[in-house]
Design a protein around this motif. Structure first.
Motif, mmCIF file in Angstrom:
data_model
loop_
_atom_site.group_PDB
_atom_site.id
_atom_site.type_symbol
_atom_site.label_atom_id
_atom_site.label_comp_id
_atom_site.label_asym_id
_atom_site.label_seq_id
_atom_site.Cartn_x
_atom_site.Cartn_y
_atom_site.Cartn_z
ATOM 1 N N TYR A 145 0.808 -1.213 0.000
ATOM 2 C CA TYR A 145 0.000 0.000 0.000
ATOM 3 C C TYR A 145 0.848 1.273 0.000
ATOM 4 N N GLY A 146 2.127 1.155 0.318
ATOM 5 C CA GLY A 146 2.964 2.349 0.339
ATOM 6 C C GLY A 146 4.226 2.122 1.135
ATOM 7 N N ALA A 147 5.080 3.123 1.137
ATOM 8 C CA ALA A 147 6.325 3.046 1.897
ATOM 9 C C ALA A 147 6.802 4.446 2.257
ATOM 10 N N SER A 148 7.546 4.509 3.351
ATOM 11 C CA SER A 148 8.187 5.748 3.786
ATOM 12 C C SER A 148 9.645 5.420 4.023
ATOM 13 N N LEU A 149 10.539 6.008 3.226
ATOM 14 C CA LEU A 149 11.966 5.747 3.320
ATOM 15 C C LEU A 149 12.666 7.050 3.683
ATOM 16 N N ASN A 150 13.522 6.993 4.694
ATOM 17 C CA ASN A 150 14.080 8.229 5.235
ATOM 18 C C ASN A 150 15.580 8.152 5.459
ATOM 19 N N TYR A 151 16.245 9.240 5.109
ATOM 20 C CA TYR A 151 17.665 9.393 5.463
ATOM 21 C C TYR A 151 17.917 10.887 5.643
ATOM 22 N N ALA A 152 17.734 11.351 6.853
ATOM 23 C CA ALA A 152 17.932 12.766 7.190
ATOM 24 C C ALA A 152 18.962 12.841 8.306
ATOM 25 N N GLN A 153 20.098 13.419 7.991
ATOM 26 C CA GLN A 153 21.224 13.457 8.927
ATOM 27 C C GLN A 153 21.933 14.795 8.803
ATOM 28 N N TYR A 154 21.986 15.534 9.894
ATOM 29 C CA TYR A 154 22.627 16.842 9.853
ATOM 30 C C TYR A 154 24.113 16.683 9.562
ATOM 31 N N SER A 155 24.597 17.433 8.590
ATOM 32 C CA SER A 155 26.003 17.382 8.221
ATOM 33 C C SER A 155 26.761 18.548 8.849
ATOM 34 N N ALA A 193 11.584 0.609 -11.085
ATOM 35 C CA ALA A 193 11.560 2.041 -11.400
ATOM 36 C C ALA A 193 10.137 2.572 -11.267
ATOM 37 N N PRO A 194 9.956 3.770 -10.693
ATOM 38 C CA PRO A 194 8.599 4.306 -10.517
ATOM 39 C C PRO A 194 8.010 4.813 -11.820
ATOM 40 N N GLU A 195 6.688 4.954 -11.821
ATOM 41 C CA GLU A 195 6.007 5.502 -12.996
ATOM 42 C C GLU A 195 6.256 6.995 -13.106
ATOM 43 N N THR A 196 6.182 7.706 -11.992
ATOM 44 C CA THR A 196 6.434 9.148 -11.973
ATOM 45 C C THR A 196 7.166 9.499 -10.678
ATOM 46 N N SER A 197 7.737 10.689 -10.643
ATOM 47 C CA SER A 197 8.423 11.154 -9.446
ATOM 48 C C SER A 197 8.331 12.669 -9.360
ATOM 49 N N ALA A 198 8.342 13.191 -8.137
ATOM 50 C CA ALA A 198 8.312 14.635 -7.926
ATOM 51 C C ALA A 198 9.117 14.970 -6.677
ATOM 52 N N TYR A 199 9.998 15.965 -6.790
ATOM 53 C CA TYR A 199 10.894 16.347 -5.696
ATOM 54 C C TYR A 199 10.588 17.764 -5.255
ATOM 55 N N GLU A 206 2.146 1.844 -9.548
ATOM 56 C CA GLU A 206 0.760 1.452 -9.789
ATOM 57 C C GLU A 206 0.126 1.010 -8.471
ATOM 58 N N GLY A 207 -0.811 1.787 -7.987
ATOM 59 C CA GLY A 207 -1.552 1.428 -6.785
ATOM 60 C C GLY A 207 -0.979 1.926 -5.474
ATOM 61 N N PHE A 208 0.206 2.521 -5.479
ATOM 62 C CA PHE A 208 0.771 3.023 -4.219
ATOM 63 C C PHE A 208 1.865 4.052 -4.502
ATOM 64 N N ALA A 209 2.321 4.698 -3.435
ATOM 65 C CA ALA A 209 3.374 5.701 -3.548
ATOM 66 C C ALA A 209 4.430 5.468 -2.476
ATOM 67 N N VAL A 210 5.622 5.955 -2.741
ATOM 68 C CA VAL A 210 6.724 5.902 -1.790
ATOM 69 C C VAL A 210 7.141 7.333 -1.472
ATOM 70 N N SER A 211 7.115 7.675 -0.195
ATOM 71 C CA SER A 211 7.544 9.003 0.253
ATOM 72 C C SER A 211 8.967 8.906 0.786
ATOM 73 N N ILE A 212 9.837 9.805 0.324
ATOM 74 C CA ILE A 212 11.242 9.811 0.742
ATOM 75 C C ILE A 212 11.591 11.173 1.330
#
Length: 350
Positions: free
Chosen positions: A146-156, A197-203, A223-229
């Motif tokens: 149904y979806g995914a949330s993938l995260n990599y946020a690290q203060y440099s 590979a995704p169908e579409t992407s937006a940053y 198709e049918g879901f989205a991944v938030s990064i």
């Protein structure tokens, strides 16, 4: 053992050498640096340093009969020319992510590798971790995704330099920098390996004073879901990464150096059950990829090379498109390069 040389004398290179040596399948035989002092300093960290050749000319490294393979971790903007020279000389190449600045460059490199009959592989280290493989194998537990949330946020700490008016490479478009291609690429690579590979992407980036993206949110549509990064080098986050499905959720605490994989059932007789999957993480975090690459190179497993090529192509298809849509252009993409030229977005914050 695979006799190899390195380009790029930074911490990630030391990590790769440590992991490679731990497999007992690699042997460092050559170091390239622009200065002999830097090359000698790098080589001196290893017990057999006297037998490690020092090179200050790329042609010398490329033509060395003592190595079969080159690991490249130079600044992003130099990856293409460094890799092409090594491939043309008949060397296998392990190329740190992001492999190239553009899809055209990546296509060219794979073409040269095919012509020379050598291996080219992009070093997505996290995709070779045992626990990431467990995550991938466990997707079937979810039922329909149904979806995914993938995260990599690290203060440099290098963002402090930006705030002082400096231009560190990783925050500079001139050197192929920016959060999307530095940390975000880990999440994009994970999504492509898991789902294709995704169908579409937006940053949606946050642009910092150098004109590069310091962080941002990326949405991949399937198709049918989205991944938030969420990827960032200007703020940190302890948010885990998760994949959601009809029958439950798979959770990993981080997208790299994954310590555990947890499945939480959401329906049926097992509703609410929490199941720990996989084992502990490898202490040397580049050892697992070095093990996989050694096998691919030794066996010249071009079927596996093709699989990883598709991942690389899927990743740069997303990152290049999203950069261009936000005016985040690298020098190779501009007729007249300049500091901060051609950038749009939020400057310094919301």
């Amino acid at each position: 053992m695979i006799p190899f040389g390195i380009i790029g004398t930074n911490w990630i290179t030391h990590s790769f050498v440590a992991g490679a040596h731990a497999t007992r399948k690699w042997s460092l035989r050559a170091v390239y640096s622009r200065t002999e002092a830097s090359a000698r300093d790098f080589a001196s960290k290893y017990p057999d340093s006297a037998s490690i050749a020092l090179h200050t000319q790329l042609a010398s490294l490329a033509n060395s009969p003592d190595i079969s393979t080159v690991y490249i971790a130079s600044p992003n903007s130099l990856h293409y020319e460094h890799a092409k020279q090594m491939l043309q000389a008949g060397k296998h190449v392990v190329l740190e992510k992001p492999a190239t600045c553009t899809a055209a460059q990546l296509h060219d490199l794979f073409g040269v590798a095919a012509e020379r009959g050598v291996v080219l592989i992009e070093a997505f280290r996290h995709l070779h971790e045992a626990n990431f493989k467990v995550l991938k194998q466990s997707l079937e537990k979810l039922g329909p995704v149904y979806g995914a949330s993938l995260n990599y946020a690290q203060y440099s700490s290098r963002f402090d330099a930006v705030l002082r008016g400096e231009w560190p490479n990783i925050f500079t478009l001139e050197f192929g920098g920016g959060a999307l291609v530095d940390l975000g690429v880990y999440c994009v690579a994970a999504a492509v390996d898991l789902f294709g590979a995704p169908e579409t992407s937006a940053y949606h980036p946050v642009i910092v004073e150098t004109g590069a993206d310091g962080g941002g949110v990326l949405v991949l549509r399937y198709e049918g879901f989205a991944v938030s990064i969420t990827a960032s080098k200007i703020f940190g986050s302890g948010a885990p990464s998760e994949v959601y499905g009809r029958d439950g959720t798979l959770t990993i605490p981080t997208i790299t150096d994954i310590e555990s994989v947890v499945f939480r059932a959401s329906r049926g007789e097992r509703k609410g059950v929490v199941e720990g999957l996989g084992g502990g993480k490898e202490e040397l975090n580049l050892k697992e990829e070095a093990e996989d690459y050694a096998r691919i190179i030794e066996e010249k497993d071009f079927r596996e090379v093709e699989r990883w090529r598709k991942v690389s192509e899927g990743v740069i298809g997303v990152t290049e498109k999203c950069r261009k849509e936000n005016g985040l252009l690298f020098p190779v993409e501009r007729e007249q390069p300049g500091k901060g030229e051609g950038t749009t977005g939020i400057i310094g914050g919301v």
